[in-house]
Design a protein around this motif. Structure first.
Motif, PDB file in Angstrom:
ATOM      1  N   UNK A 120      33.906  45.778  51.659  1.00  0.00           N
ATOM      2  CA  UNK A 120      34.277  45.469  50.287  1.00  0.00           C
ATOM      3  C   UNK A 120      33.480  46.310  49.291  1.00  0.00           C
ATOM      4  N   UNK A 121      34.163  46.788  48.267  1.00  0.00           N
ATOM      5  CA  UNK A 121      33.532  47.436  47.125  1.00  0.00           C
ATOM      6  C   UNK A 121      33.706  46.484  45.949  1.00  0.00           C
ATOM      7  N   UNK A 122      32.624  46.221  45.243  1.00  0.00           N
ATOM      8  CA  UNK A 122      32.676  45.273  44.128  1.00  0.00           C
ATOM      9  C   UNK A 122      32.251  45.938  42.825  1.00  0.00           C
ATOM     10  N   UNK A 123      32.683  45.335  41.732  1.00  0.00           N
ATOM     11  CA  UNK A 123      32.230  45.685  40.387  1.00  0.00           C
ATOM     12  C   UNK A 123      31.413  44.507  39.875  1.00  0.00           C
ATOM     13  N   UNK A 137      29.778  38.097  36.821  1.00  0.00           N
ATOM     14  CA  UNK A 137      31.124  38.576  37.125  1.00  0.00           C
ATOM     15  C   UNK A 137      31.014  39.592  38.257  1.00  0.00           C
ATOM     16  N   UNK A 138      31.244  39.151  39.479  1.00  0.00           N
ATOM     17  CA  UNK A 138      31.188  40.021  40.652  1.00  0.00           C
ATOM     18  C   UNK A 138      32.587  40.015  41.260  1.00  0.00           C
ATOM     19  N   UNK A 139      33.329  41.085  41.005  1.00  0.00           N
ATOM     20  CA  UNK A 139      34.754  41.108  41.337  1.00  0.00           C
ATOM     21  C   UNK A 139      35.065  42.184  42.362  1.00  0.00           C
ATOM     22  N   UNK A 140      36.032  41.889  43.215  1.00  0.00           N
ATOM     23  CA  UNK A 140      36.471  42.832  44.235  1.00  0.00           C
ATOM     24  C   UNK A 140      37.217  43.980  43.574  1.00  0.00           C
ATOM     25  N   UNK A 141      36.752  45.185  43.829  1.00  0.00           N
ATOM     26  CA  UNK A 141      37.460  46.390  43.398  1.00  0.00           C
ATOM     27  C   UNK A 141      38.399  46.825  44.527  1.00  0.00           C
ATOM     28  N   UNK A 142      37.842  46.896  45.740  1.00  0.00           N
ATOM     29  CA  UNK A 142      38.626  47.308  46.908  1.00  0.00           C
ATOM     30  C   UNK A 142      38.116  46.546  48.121  1.00  0.00           C
TER      31      UNK A 142
END
Length: 191
Positions: A120-123, A137-142
């Motif tokens: 997982x890559x996160x923003x 705010x830790x959201x999935x980018x990919x």
């Protein structure tokens, strides 16, 4: 894409955004990084979040430091790191791929990705203040997921203990894969 361990926390800039929010910038862009490979025991929650288990202790410590920086150090914090792992959010902009690198339209079905291994890559976009506590705010980018694998029952409860060992992420993942394969073969032979 940088790994989490390649991020220099001294270069993370945190500024106040809107009322009761912070914004995070890393070297002029979003703070985006790859997490260690993990396991989603429960899958997607009804709130469109995933909890990733089997993360090593160095990452957990690093993420805790990042959370404190982003949430205005010293303020009460509701951490994304729980007893089960790291909680991350999916939304309509999250890109999801299967093990063959094919794009998957993300279903909003509770339990989606249960028992999958994922990369997982996160923003980390910033933090928000809600009911007197800061949240990140830790959201999935990919996200890339791999088919469910046999779990070894006697090790299920001890996953956190195993992840505390001073092994590299790759070594731990390789050992877990070998255990799963061995256990699956054992079960097949038993039948």
């Amino acid at each position: 894409m940088p790994l989490w361990s390649d991020i220099d926390l001294s270069l993370v800039e945190v500024s106040e955004s809107a009322s009761n929010r912070t914004k995070v910038v890393y070297q002029g862009g979003p703070l985006r990084f790859q997490l260690p490979r993990g396991y989603t025991k429960f899958g997607l929650s009804k709130y469109k979040s995933l909890t990733i288990s089997n993360l090593n202790s160095k990452f957990i410590e690093w993420m805790g430091t990042l959370e404190k920086m982003v949430s205005q150090n010293g303020q009460p914090l509701k951490s994304n790191i729980t007893e089960y792992g790291l909680r991350i959010k999916l939304d309509e902009s999250s890109l999801i791929f299967n093990a063959n690198s094919e794009f998957v339209q993300e279903p909003s079905v509770e339990g989606f990705l249960r028992d999958y291994d994922i990369n997982c890559i996160v923003d980390v976009e910033g933090a928000y203040l809600w009911k007197g506590e800061w949240g990140i705010n830790c959201k999935v980018y990919q996200l890339k997921f791999y088919p469910p694998v046999a779990r070894i029952p006697q090790f299920e409860d001890g996953e956190d203990t195993l992840s505390q060992c001073a092994r590299s992420e790759e070594h731990t993942s390789e050992l877990q894969s070998q255990f799963r394969i061995s256990y699956a073969v054992f079960c097949l032979k038993k039948k």
